[in-house]
Design an enzyme around this catalytic site. Structure first.
Site, PDB file in Angstrom:
ATOM      1  N   ARG A  30       0.725  -1.165  -0.066  1.00  0.00           N
ATOM      2  CA  ARG A  30       0.045  -0.001  -0.152  1.00  0.00           C
ATOM      3  C   ARG A  30       0.620   1.456   0.153  1.00  0.00           C
ATOM      4  O   ARG A  30       1.908   1.353   0.578  1.00  0.00           O
ATOM      5  CB  ARG A  30      -0.927  -0.030   1.184  1.00  0.00           C
ATOM      6  CG  ARG A  30      -1.920  -0.978   1.136  1.00  0.00           C
ATOM      7  CD  ARG A  30      -3.245  -0.950   2.101  1.00  0.00           C
ATOM      8  NE  ARG A  30      -3.921  -2.034   2.167  1.00  0.00           N
ATOM      9  CZ  ARG A  30      -4.727  -2.397   1.200  1.00  0.00           C
ATOM     10  NH1 ARG A  30      -5.171  -1.646   0.180  1.00  0.00           N
ATOM     11  NH2 ARG A  30      -5.455  -3.500   1.609  1.00  0.00           N
ATOM     12  N   HIS A 101       7.287   1.749 -10.514  1.00  0.00           N
ATOM     13  CA  HIS A 101       6.294   1.249  -9.859  1.00  0.00           C
ATOM     14  C   HIS A 101       5.116   1.549 -10.574  1.00  0.00           C
ATOM     15  O   HIS A 101       5.012   2.652 -11.141  1.00  0.00           O
ATOM     16  CB  HIS A 101       6.334   2.071  -8.384  1.00  0.00           C
ATOM     17  CG  HIS A 101       6.465   3.431  -8.279  1.00  0.00           C
ATOM     18  ND1 HIS A 101       7.714   4.072  -8.573  1.00  0.00           N
ATOM     19  CD2 HIS A 101       5.546   4.615  -8.342  1.00  0.00           C
ATOM     20  CE1 HIS A 101       7.648   5.349  -8.313  1.00  0.00           C
ATOM     21  NE2 HIS A 101       6.634   5.682  -8.177  1.00  0.00           N
TER      22      HIS A 101
HETATM   23  P1  DGP Z   1       5.787   8.584  -7.688  1.00  0.00           P
HETATM   24  O1  DGP Z   1       5.316   9.956  -7.877  1.00  0.00           O
HETATM   25  O2  DGP Z   1       5.083   7.914  -9.051  1.00  0.00           O
HETATM   26  O3  DGP Z   1       7.309   8.278  -7.813  1.00  0.00           O
HETATM   27  O4  DGP Z   1       4.885   7.749  -6.532  1.00  0.00           O
HETATM   28  C1  DGP Z   1       5.993   7.533  -5.410  1.00  0.00           C
HETATM   29  C2  DGP Z   1       5.022   7.037  -4.517  1.00  0.00           C
HETATM   30  O5  DGP Z   1       5.582   6.426  -3.649  1.00  0.00           O
HETATM   31  C3  DGP Z   1       4.208   7.995  -3.765  1.00  0.00           C
HETATM   32  O6  DGP Z   1       2.791   7.887  -4.073  1.00  0.00           O
HETATM   33  C4  DGP Z   1       4.598   7.607  -2.180  1.00  0.00           C
HETATM   34  C5  DGP Z   1       5.048   6.247  -2.195  1.00  0.00           C
HETATM   35  N1  DGP Z   1       5.907   6.235  -1.184  1.00  0.00           N
HETATM   36  C6  DGP Z   1       7.107   6.793  -1.083  1.00  0.00           C
HETATM   37  N2  DGP Z   1       7.682   6.501  -0.071  1.00  0.00           N
HETATM   38  C7  DGP Z   1       7.345   5.253   0.368  1.00  0.00           C
HETATM   39  C8  DGP Z   1       7.414   4.590   1.314  1.00  0.00           C
HETATM   40  O7  DGP Z   1       8.357   4.386   2.042  1.00  0.00           O
HETATM   41  N3  DGP Z   1       6.592   3.422   1.725  1.00  0.00           N
HETATM   42  C9  DGP Z   1       5.427   3.674   0.899  1.00  0.00           C
HETATM   43  N4  DGP Z   1       4.590   2.571   1.340  1.00  0.00           N
HETATM   44  N5  DGP Z   1       4.824   4.242  -0.041  1.00  0.00           N
HETATM   45  C10 DGP Z   1       6.031   5.137  -0.272  1.00  0.00           C
END
Ligand code: DGP
Length: 118
Positions: A30, A101
């Site tokens: 998530r 991702h």
């Molecule tokens: P993008 O903008 O497409 O690079 O999305 C990166 C996403 O990653 C953003 O929606 C927040 C998520 N994210 C960043 N750091 C973490 C983390 O440490 N854990 C989780 N679960 N999500 C993270």
């Protein structure tokens, strides 16, 4: 060689994350800052920094990302109403984490695909 991100630590379970699926190719967990009732990230277990770095040898993992997205959408109960799969690449798309991702977002109506405001 590309630098690891926090996502590599999530894959190795060195830092906590709500992991929903993991196999030899991909991990799904998530999003920490959910932007919809369902917001899941699906990533390859090996580091590919951006969509620009995808090679033919990555196709198996990328295909698995798609099938895991479909399976998780079913499990989340959003498959029939619909959802969106998003992969941001570099600055213009707002990519923040340089380990590719796929965002699986859904759970309510998502509106137009792109903002009309620039
Ligand atoms: P993008 O903008 O497409 O690079 O999305 C990166 C996403 O990653 C953003 O929606 C927040 C998520 N994210 C960043 N750091 C973490 C983390 O440490 N854990 C989780 N679960 N999500 C993270």
């Amino acid at each position: 060689m590309a630098e690891e991100t926090i996502f590599s630590k999530i894959i190795r379970r060195e830092i906590p994350a709500d992991i929903l699926f993991q196999d030899e190719l991909v991990t799904a967990f998530r999003d920490i800052s959910a932007q919809a009732p369902t917001h899941i990230l699906i990533i390859p277990n090996h580091l590919i920094p951006t969509a620009n770095d995808i090679k033919a040898s990555d196709e198996k993992a990328l295909g698995r990302m798609m099938s895991v997205a479909a399976k998780l959408a079913q499990e989340e109960g959003i498959a029939e109403d619909g959802y969106r799969l998003i992969m941001n690449c570099n600055e213009h798309a707002g990519q923040e984490v340089f380990h590719i991702h796929m965002h699986l977002v859904g759970g309510h109506s998502l509106g137009p695909m792109l903002s009309k405001n620039r």
